[in-house]
Each structure stands twice: as structure tokens, then as C-alpha cells.
Enzyme design. Structure first.
Site, PDB file in Angstrom:
ATOM      1  N   LYS A  51       6.563  -4.055  -1.724  1.00  0.00           N
ATOM      2  CA  LYS A  51       6.274  -2.578  -2.092  1.00  0.00           C
ATOM      3  C   LYS A  51       5.921  -1.885  -1.039  1.00  0.00           C
ATOM      4  O   LYS A  51       6.237  -0.705  -0.691  1.00  0.00           O
ATOM      5  CB  LYS A  51       5.156  -2.650  -3.300  1.00  0.00           C
ATOM      6  CG  LYS A  51       4.881  -1.334  -3.644  1.00  0.00           C
ATOM      7  CD  LYS A  51       3.555  -1.364  -4.706  1.00  0.00           C
ATOM      8  CE  LYS A  51       2.368  -2.220  -4.112  1.00  0.00           C
ATOM      9  NZ  LYS A  51       1.689  -1.537  -2.853  1.00  0.00           N
ATOM     10  N   THR A  52       5.068  -2.190  -0.226  1.00  0.00           N
ATOM     11  CA  THR A  52       4.307  -1.631   0.724  1.00  0.00           C
ATOM     12  C   THR A  52       5.379  -1.286   1.835  1.00  0.00           C
ATOM     13  O   THR A  52       5.172  -0.270   2.647  1.00  0.00           O
ATOM     14  CB  THR A  52       3.115  -2.629   1.570  1.00  0.00           C
ATOM     15  OG1 THR A  52       2.117  -2.627   0.300  1.00  0.00           O
ATOM     16  CG2 THR A  52       2.358  -1.880   2.585  1.00  0.00           C
ATOM     17  N   ASP A 243       1.339   5.538  -4.019  1.00  0.00           N
ATOM     18  CA  ASP A 243       1.400   4.211  -4.075  1.00  0.00           C
ATOM     19  C   ASP A 243       0.547   3.560  -5.378  1.00  0.00           C
ATOM     20  O   ASP A 243      -0.345   4.082  -6.014  1.00  0.00           O
ATOM     21  CB  ASP A 243       0.672   3.524  -2.704  1.00  0.00           C
ATOM     22  CG  ASP A 243       0.685   1.915  -2.733  1.00  0.00           C
ATOM     23  OD1 ASP A 243       1.564   1.356  -2.895  1.00  0.00           O
ATOM     24  OD2 ASP A 243      -0.344   1.518  -2.185  1.00  0.00           O
ATOM     25  N   GLU A 244       1.088   2.508  -5.843  1.00  0.00           N
ATOM     26  CA  GLU A 244       0.505   1.763  -7.140  1.00  0.00           C
ATOM     27  C   GLU A 244       0.080   2.751  -8.142  1.00  0.00           C
ATOM     28  O   GLU A 244      -0.644   3.038  -8.686  1.00  0.00           O
ATOM     29  CB  GLU A 244      -0.866   1.265  -6.629  1.00  0.00           C
ATOM     30  CG  GLU A 244      -1.123   0.293  -5.474  1.00  0.00           C
ATOM     31  CD  GLU A 244      -0.602  -1.139  -5.945  1.00  0.00           C
ATOM     32  OE1 GLU A 244      -0.166  -1.354  -7.262  1.00  0.00           O
ATOM     33  OE2 GLU A 244      -0.813  -2.189  -5.248  1.00  0.00           O
ATOM     34  N   GLN A 273       2.355  -4.248 -14.062  1.00  0.00           N
ATOM     35  CA  GLN A 273       0.967  -4.695 -13.494  1.00  0.00           C
ATOM     36  C   GLN A 273      -0.033  -3.660 -13.669  1.00  0.00           C
ATOM     37  O   GLN A 273      -0.866  -3.748 -12.779  1.00  0.00           O
ATOM     38  CB  GLN A 273       1.059  -4.753 -11.850  1.00  0.00           C
ATOM     39  CG  GLN A 273       2.099  -6.117 -11.637  1.00  0.00           C
ATOM     40  CD  GLN A 273       1.997  -6.441  -9.977  1.00  0.00           C
ATOM     41  OE1 GLN A 273       0.963  -7.070  -9.673  1.00  0.00           O
ATOM     42  NE2 GLN A 273       3.233  -6.221  -9.620  1.00  0.00           N
ATOM     43  N   ARG A 624       0.840 -14.617  -8.838  1.00  0.00           N
ATOM     44  CA  ARG A 624      -0.327 -14.986  -7.578  1.00  0.00           C
ATOM     45  C   ARG A 624       0.578 -16.324  -7.017  1.00  0.00           C
ATOM     46  O   ARG A 624       0.013 -16.519  -5.787  1.00  0.00           O
ATOM     47  CB  ARG A 624      -1.559 -15.247  -7.974  1.00  0.00           C
ATOM     48  CG  ARG A 624      -2.538 -14.140  -8.490  1.00  0.00           C
ATOM     49  CD  ARG A 624      -1.825 -12.805  -7.828  1.00  0.00           C
ATOM     50  NE  ARG A 624      -0.788 -12.117  -8.581  1.00  0.00           N
ATOM     51  CZ  ARG A 624      -0.202 -10.957  -7.908  1.00  0.00           C
ATOM     52  NH1 ARG A 624      -0.437 -10.513  -6.784  1.00  0.00           N
ATOM     53  NH2 ARG A 624       0.808 -10.478  -8.668  1.00  0.00           N
TER      54      ARG A 624
END
Length: 672
Positions: A51-52, A243-244, A273, A624
């Protein structure tokens, strides 16, 4: 009045960006999103999908197309995220981070209000209150309305009260609805809160100060009530990147909508998420984004570079169980080779669960060469990790709790233990001081004076210490503001003493929890219900012991053992953390413990009939893991006290196809 003139893009104002081979540096999905035509874009970036990277390269791509840095607005949730992205942009393009408007919603709100706050009658020289100052001003405002409000210990203290008002402001819900949904312990006083909120707001305006929430509320007011300034921002920022996005609250989503009136917005996030509703995040923001931005093009980035195909198949199974129409369809696909399936382990109780994890960790570290700091133990709630902490301490295995302090070091746990210690041994002045200073206006010196007076009186009257606490001679030493609490405080201590003499330690802990301290917690902690759950776990722990002295000794010994092993967070130590705190992190091996209905999902979410955020949290937990994933649950919850309470596997497990995991069965000789 500000200068609203704008330069056209390109020309001599356009930055010189070195040639970047976007096609070679990005996968197909990332490339499509990065190079998408301007317009409303919703990028659904699955866990571990880069994503980043996508957002960073989007900024670089816009610059390569002649967009000037000052025409790009980058909104993030942490300054660290903004700095990292803009520094990566600098590495790619050579353009300095300072040339962008990039940062958190709050920091950019401050910047906007410094420029144009006078348009909404906010002086440009306003100052910002920190958290402590905000609570102090709120306290003063409330006392100006009702000077007795904080004397009732079941009413929220300034800190919890601020949390209530803050959540209502960020979600734009009424205070009544906010209390009913998130703070039911304050239901009886919810009708009084609007008057307090109004007094607090007036105090801020009178002093030309703002609090943290004002930075969002007033920025939105600026965009709503000052059309010429709203027009300036919408014309200046040709591209708004967020973002997010799934973590936005109501205020933040409305700010984004108004800043992107020309629909040049890219929102990057993952509906699967969205796990922070208790902080104000609104799942509906991302779900209704296409409705609010006509012509939205959705890009999915689903190639996961973190986990094995087997772990991702398991994670996809969790998502596929979501109600139809209440999520965006997506399917994580692995970039890695096949490996082992996730393991599901049923244990007899919490202790056997901890024993299993310990033995498996031993094998992973000593036989398989897995680094200890690449192993994480995740759990839904702090109290679920109690047995795990005890087992690791006894085994001498270093561990770090990355989501807070160890169980027995948490403030409310230490308070309750101090109360038990004092009742067991009234000469324990340290234990007395810890609980006495919880009373209004009683400091350490005052606590010592009360104790000395009671000790003298008990000797003179030849009575027990606890029996003289409520006498007038002792009460005369108590601070005026604490006198209203004193009778219940003393009565509660006597009740605990009676239980200690006639009942088991677990019963005594229950009596202590149901007395004065339980009422105190309601006012002291906004997350009272969560802390109450943790203290109920102490009841289960106490059920192991027949004598109070053994329980208290064991707690002190365990605290001593763990405090002697303070571990650097970067050292070779097992990581223990709540799932919320683990978001964004990854580990070679993940143990998810307490995967039982009532534990994960929580009992409260089941009773409320809303477990979907819990399901998303479960998905975050399993994604994770990079190489191995172990999910365990106890058949009996020992925290329920003697005999325990029977548990069933989490519905998030029973909904899955059994082919997605492998069951490990425990032999009582502890062979697997």
C-alpha cells in the site's frame, strides 16, 4: 485577505523529475493504480500488498506528469507515515518534502487555521491545549456549572469525560447516543453532558485556545462556512491523497470530501482492516466512498508479498464469511511458494494453552532456528495473556509486551492487589497509601496521617485497625472532599476482611471488585468495562490458591521475576501484543491465543449482535503471519473461577472450510 491566485501547472514552475520506469518497478495492479487517470479513485490495498509503495509512487507519477508539489495534498494518520512517504518520494524524484502539504489531518488542520482562521473568528495567534490542559479546562468548566459533579465517584473524572465528548465530536453523534453505544456506565448522567460540552466550548473561545479535536472541527467549519477559502483549497490542491482511508472518522471523511470537490482524490485503504470504531473510525466512510464521489474507479491490489499461500487461503476464508453486500470483494494472492497450513489447537484450559505455546516456541527457536523476536503471541484482550505471561516468566523466556505493561503492572490491577494486601496486613503502609490516595483530595501525606491516627486509636481502644477506621476520631483526619466516600470505603474494606476470613481468595477478590473500588473505576476509566474484564481474570487466577497469603506472595514473586528481566524491544525476545497494536506489523511465526467465542469475538460484541469488526480484527491477526500460524483456544475459561466456564471455538473458525487448516491434537503427556 489571502492571495487566491494560482499558477497553472507545467511551464517553468513544473519540477524536473528524473525518468522513472514505473512499469518495471511495480506489479500490474500497483502500476494500474499509480498511473490511473485523475478522478475519484478508491484503491483497495489488501494486507501485505504494498500500500505505502503504491501511494509513494502515485506522488512520484503525478510529479512526472507536471503536477507541482504544492498542488498535492497528502493526508496520513501519523507524521511518521507522511515523513517516510515524502522522503521516499525525495529519493525517487529529488523533490524536497517541505515543498508538499503532507502530514496528519490534525497538523494540516492547524496549518489551514493559522492561515485563514480569522474567517471563522478564530484569532491567528490561537494556542493549542495539550491533553492535560484540555482536561483541566474541562474540569473547570464543569465545576462552573455544577461544583459537586466530580465529588460523586461514579461520575466520570475529567479524563474519561473528555473521552466521551471527544468521541461524540469526532463521530458527530449526539452525546446521548455516544454514551449509550460506548460508555453505558455513564447512562444516568448523559442528559447533563450537553451543558458541560457547551461550557467547555465557550471557555475555549473566550481564551482563544483550541484543543486537539478543534483542529478538525474548525477546519471543517472553515471549509463549510467560508466559501471563498474552501474554493481556494479545492483549486490549490489538484490532487488529494489519503492513506489508511478506512480509519477516517466522520469529521475527517467530510474534510476529504470538501477538499476534493473536483473529485481529484485517491483514497487508499482496506475495508477488511477497519478495526478502530472505538476511536471513532467509521466503516461506512470507505463503503460509501463511491456513492459520495460519482464515477469512482476502484483498483484492487491483492498480491501479497508477506504470507504463504496457505495462510492467505485461511485469511480469504475469514473474509468470505462476511455478510454479502457489506464489504468489497477481494482475494489475497500469494507471491510466495507453498508451505504448511495454519494449525488450530484445542487445549484443556488457559494453562495448557500456554504450555503448548511454550513447547512450540522452544522447538521453533532451538530446532528450526527461528529468531525469538520473529515470534509473536497475539490476543484480543489483555487479560487473555495472563497465563502466557506467567508461563514465560517461569520458563525464563524473555518477552516484550508491545501493547502496554505486564498484567500485574497495570494500574487498576495494582490498585486492587494493594487493597487486598492492606486488608490482609493493615500495617502495610505502602499498600494503604496506594488505595487511600484514590480518595478525593487525599495525598500521600494525608494518607499517612490517617493511617497513624487509626493505628493510635486502634491501640488505645484495643480494637482491630479496620474496626476503627470509620470512627469520628479517624474520620476527622480525612480531607473534606473525601468524607462523602469514607463510609463506603471503610465498609468495603470490612467486607473484604470478612470474605478473607471465611471464603476462598477468588471469592475475596470478587467482593473487593464489587465494593468501593468497583464504583471508583466507573468514574476513573473511560474503558471501565474492559478493565473490569481484566480484573475478573484475576478472580480466575486467585482460584488456584487456598490461602490469601499464597496468592499475594505469588503475585509479588512474579512481578519480581519479570521486572528483573527488562528486555530491550529490539532484543531477542518473544513479542506479546493485542491484535490492535499488531496492525501493520509482521512476524515469521504468529500464535493467536484465546480464539473462543466470548473471547474472540468478545462477549460484548456477541451480545450486541455485531461481530463484524471482530471478524475484521481476526483477519488482521492472521495476516500478521509470514511462515507459520497457530490458532488456539481453551475448552475451559479458568478466569471464571473454580470449575471454570465451558467455551466453544470462535465462530470465525467454525465458519471456515476444515481444509483450510490442520488440527493439532494434544496428548495429555504434552506430545503433539
Amino acid at each position: 485577505m489571502p492571495d487566491f491566485t494560482l499558477h497553472t501547472p507545467g511551464g517553468h514552475n513544473a519540477p524536473q523529475v528524473p525518468a522513472i520506469d514505473f512499469r518495471a518497478l511495480l506489479n500490474d495492479e500497483q502500476f494500474a493504480a499509480v498511473t490511473a487517470a485523475p478522478g475519484p479513485l478508491l484503491v483497495l490495498a489488501g494486507a501485505g500488498s504494498g500500500k505505502t509503495r503504491t501511494l509513494t509512487y502515485r506522488v512520484a507519477y503525478l510529479l512526472s506528469q507536471g503536477v507541482r508539489p504544492g498542488e498535492i495534498l497528502l493526508l496520513t494518520f501519523t507524521n511518521k507515515a507522511a515523513k517516510e512517504m515524502l522522503h521516499r518520494v525525495h529519493d525517487l524524484t529529488g523533490i524536497e518534502p517541505a515543498r508538499f502539504w503532507g502530514g496528519t489531518f490534525h497538523s494540516l488542520g492547524n496549518r489551514a487555521l493559522r492561515m485563514f482562521g480569522d474567517a471563522i473568528k478564530l484569532p491567528k495567534n490561537f494556542t493549542i491545549l495539550d491533553a492535560d490542559e484540555s482536561e483541566t479546562m474541562l474540569k473547570q468548566s464543569v465545576e462552573a456549572v455544577d461544583k459537586t459533579f466530580f465529588k460523586d465517584k461514579t461520575n466520570p473524572r475529567p479524563g474519561p469525560l473528555f473521552s466521551v465528548l471527544s468521541l461524540a465530536r469526532n463521530t458527530q453523534l449526539s452525546l446521548h447516543d455516544t454514551v449509550a453505544k460506548n460508555f453505558p456506565q455513564y447512562g444516568e448522567i448523559s442528559d447533563r453532558l450537553p451543558e458541560f460540552a457547551a461550557a467547555y466550548e465557550k471557555a475555549r473561545r473566550d481564551q482563544s485556545v483550541v484543543d486537539y479535536d478543534d483542529l478538525l472541527e474548525l477546519w471543517l467549519k472553515l471549509l463549510t462556512d467560508a466559501p471563498e477559502i474552501a474554493s481556494y483549497f479545492t483549486n490549490r490542491f489538484r490532487h488529494v491523497l489519503v492513506d489508511e482511508y478506512q480509519d477516517t472518522n466522520t469529521l475527517q471523511a467530510q474534510i476529504v470530501d470538501r477538499l476534493s470537490a473536483h473529485h481529484q482524490v485517491m483514497a487508499v485503504g482496506d475495508d477488511a482492516q477497519c478495526i478502530y470504531s472505538w476511536r471513532g473510525a467509521d466503516f461506512e466512510n470507505i463503503m460509501t466512498f463511491p456513492d459520495r464521489h460519482a464515477g469512482t474507479v476502484i483498483h484492487r491490489i491483492e498480491i501479497n508479498y508477506r504470507s504463504t499461500p496457505e495462510i492467505l487461503a485461511f485469511a480469504n476464508g475469514v473474509l468470505n464469511a462476511q455478510p454479502k453486500g457489506r464489504h468489497f470483494d477481494k482475494e489475497l494472492r500469494a507471491a510466495r511458494k507453498h508451505s504448511v497450513k495454519p494449525y488450530v489447537v484445542q487445549t484443556m484450559d488457559d494453562r495448557e494453552q500456554a504450555e503448548f505455546v511454550l513447547k512450540r516456541i522452544h522447538s521453533l527457536v532451538n530446532d528450526d532456528g527461528v529468531a525469538a523476536n520473529e515470534i509473536a503471541i497475539l490476543y484480543r484482550s489483555h487479560f487473555l495473556a495472563l497465563e502466557m505471561q506467567l508461563a514465560l516468566s517461569r520458563a525464563g523466556i524473555p518477552y516484550v509486551i508491545t501493547s502496554g505493561v505486564k498484567f500485574f503492572e497495570r494500574q487498576h490491577v495494582r490498585d486492587l492487589i494493594a487493597l487486598l494486601r492492606f486488608v490482609y496486613n493493615p500495617a502495610d503502609v505502602q499498600a494503604w497509601s496506594r488505595i487511600a490516595i484514590l480518595l478525593p483530595k487525599v495525598g500521600e501525606k494525608g494518607a499517612l496521617k490517617i493511617h497513624a491516627a487509626a493505628l493510635d486509636h486502634a491501640r488505645m481502644m484495643q480494637k482491630n485497625f479496620l474496626d476503627v477506621l470509620s470512627t469520628d476520631d479517624v474520620k476527622s483526619k480525612v480531607a473534606k472532599d473525601a468524607k462523602d466516600d469514607w463510609a463506603q470505603f471503610c465498609e468495603s474494606l470490612v467486607q473484604v476482611a470478612d470474605a478473607m476470613s471465611n471464603q476462598k481468595p477468588s471469592d475475596t477478590v470478587t467482593v473487593a471488585l464489587e465494593g468501593w473500588y468497583g464504583d471508583y473505576m466507573k468514574g476513573e476509566y473511560a474503558d471501565y468495562l474492559d478493565r473490569l474484564e481484566e480484573l475478573k481474570a484475576l478472580v480466575g487466577f486467585a482460584s488456584r490458591f487456598e490461602e490469601m497469603q499464597d496468592l499475594l506472595a505469588q503475585i509479588v514473586l512474579l512481578n519480581g521475576e519479570t521486572s528483573e528481566r527488562e528486555v530491550d524491544p529490539d532484543a531477542a525476545a518473544i513479542k506479546l501484543t493485542t491484535v490492535h497494536q499488531a496492525k501493520g506489523l509482521e512476524y515469521d511465526v504468529v500464535f493467536l491465543i484465546g480464539a473462543a467465542d466470548g473471547q474472540f469475538p468478545t462477549r460484548r460484541s456477541i451480545e450486541a449482535g455485531d461481530v463484524e469488526e471482530e471478524r475484521r480484527l481476526f483477519y488482521v491477526a492472521v495476516t500478521r503471519a509470514k511462515n507459520e500460524l497457530y490458532i488456539s483456544y481453551p475448552r475451559v475459561a479458568t478466569r471464571a473461577g473454580p470449575g471454570g466456564m465451558m467455551l466453544t471455538p470462535s465462530r470465525f473458525l467454525t465458519e471456515l472450510d476444515e481444509d483450510l487448516y490442520e488440527e493439532l491434537r494434544i496428548k495429555r503427556s504434552y506430545g503433539w
